[in-house]
Design an enzyme around this catalytic site. Structure first.
Site: not given
Ligand code: GLA
Length: 396
Positions: A132, A181
């Site tokens: 991420s 995320d």
């Protein structure tokens, strides 16, 4: 905090923008997902944690309306400049689409910058590894904009920053990702995983220090091309499964609103075997996340690990979101002594695996898995023993 990186970034700032006077420095973490893969866009539960690695920004206000961004990680792109008038959803290219998307999405909520900024970005998350880096850049941008422009953190909370990041990713960058995320980055807590209901955004924290064991992330270093198109394709298949099931199960809003028992009762309405497999992954994964939370709570680490292994099989065979390289890593990991579980983590088709390994075996794990991987693929693996960190912050 990565002091070396911060001082490199400050040097770069001085070099590009003349002096360091009036700058502020910020950080937002990357994340690793323990379990609950590809169900955050189907209203399922996910169980990620924020990392101590992430993305940093050195920021200074300008007197005019220009935004000037420079990345210490992508130096060849030089300084990229834009104003609010240049922001065009799904039309722009390059790494600044993430901060641009956040500025754009905040504008839609009535938060409009009143002056421009000079920004140097840098990070210690390997890019494209499924940890991420883009979500952390989005959360970081929202966080430093809120601070620099003095926007009220009660009107624009960290959860709002996560939602703004998702909006940017979906509508400005064009990837139909879920909320996991950005939420993990914005709401991270040291030594805790986040148990998140992605349909209501209710969440709680679960202590994740496992005495005598480590979470090891292994990067396949396989660059994932075409990933966003495959990602969007899976999402479309999941939505298709939901619509078919919804026609017979009216209470459903999201695919993960039913459990496996309910699914088997009505599953024969799905005629396409591929769509069946996608639904089977999502609904069984949601059940596994709930079970893994209970297992962790009661200290049953072996059951927790079993759920993670099963999640890996489901992602590999039902959702087909792994690839040869990460399959090799997982297979090599699972036969090592001291390994409780291993699976592909994150968006998929490359990137990283996550494993839980006994302390005493971490070295042999890295050596043996690394050797098998080098022999069977064209890549070299990298290993990170993960520390679970907290959410975004201002450093100075
Ligand atoms: C990517 C997306 C997330 C999530 C994962 C898979 O990281 O950004 O929203 O869907 O893939 O679990």
């Amino acid at each position: 905090m990565n002091e070396t990186l911060i001082s490199e970034m400050r040097e770069a700032f001085k070099d590009k923008f003349k002096s360091l006077e009036g700058t502020r420095t910020y950080f937002a973490p990357g994340r690793v997902n323990l379990i609950g893969e590809h169900i955050d866009y189907s209203g399922g539960y996910v169980f990620p944690c924020a990392l101590t690695i992430g993305t940093y920004a050195v920021v200074r206000p300008r007197k005019d309306d220009k935004f000037l961004f420079y990345s210490n990680n992508i130096k060849r792109d030089g300084v990229i400049g834009f104003t609010l008038k240049d922001l065009r959803p799904k039309m722009r290219k390059g790494w600044t689409i993430y901060p641009e998307g956040v500025i754009w999405a905040l504008g839609l909520k009535g938060f409009k910058p009143s002056f421009g900024l000079e920004v140097v970005i840098g990070g210690d998350i390997p890019s494209g590894a499924g940890l991420s880096s883009s979500a952390s850049l989005e959360v970081l941008t929202g966080y430093f904009l809120r601070d620099v422009y003095g926007w009220d953190s009660e009107k624009l909370t960290n959860i709002d920053l996560a939602l703004v990041g998702k909006k940017a990713e979906n509508d400005y960058c064009g990837v139909n990702s879920g909320i996991m995320d950005q939420f993990a980055s914005a709401m991270g807590k040291t030594d805790n995983a986040i148990y998140l209901n992605t349909s209501t955004l209710e969440y709680d924290y679960a202590p994740i220090t496992m005495a005598g064991r480590k979470i090891v992330v292994t990067n396949s270093n396989k660059p994932h091309s075409l990933v966003s198109s495959k990602y969007n394709e899976r999402r479309a298949e999941s939505d298709q499964a939901r619509d078919i099931l919804k026609a017979v199960e009216k209470k459903m809003v999201n695919l993960c609103d039913i459990d496996m028992e309910e699914f088997y009762r009505i599953a024969d309405v799905i005629k396409d075997p591929l769509v069946f497999k996608r639904a089977h992954h999502a609904i069984s994964e949601n059940d596994r996340v709930k079970q893994s939370r209970l297992a962790l709570k009661s200290g049953n680490i072996h059951k927790f690990a079993d759920m993670i292994n099963e999640a890996g099989e489901s992602l590999r065979y039902d959702y087909e979101a792994t690839c040869y390289e990460t399959d090799v890593l997982v297979d090599a990991a699972r036969i090592q002594p001291g390994v409780l579980c291993s699976r592909q983590t994150g968006g998929g088709w490359g990137g990283c695996t996550v494993s839980i390994v006994d302390d005493d075996y971490v070295d042999s794990f890295e050596k043996n898995v690394g050797a098998i991987y080098a022999k069977r693929t064209d890549y070299k693996a990298s290993f990170y023993v993960v520390s679970v960190g907290s959410g975004p912050c201002r450093i100075d």
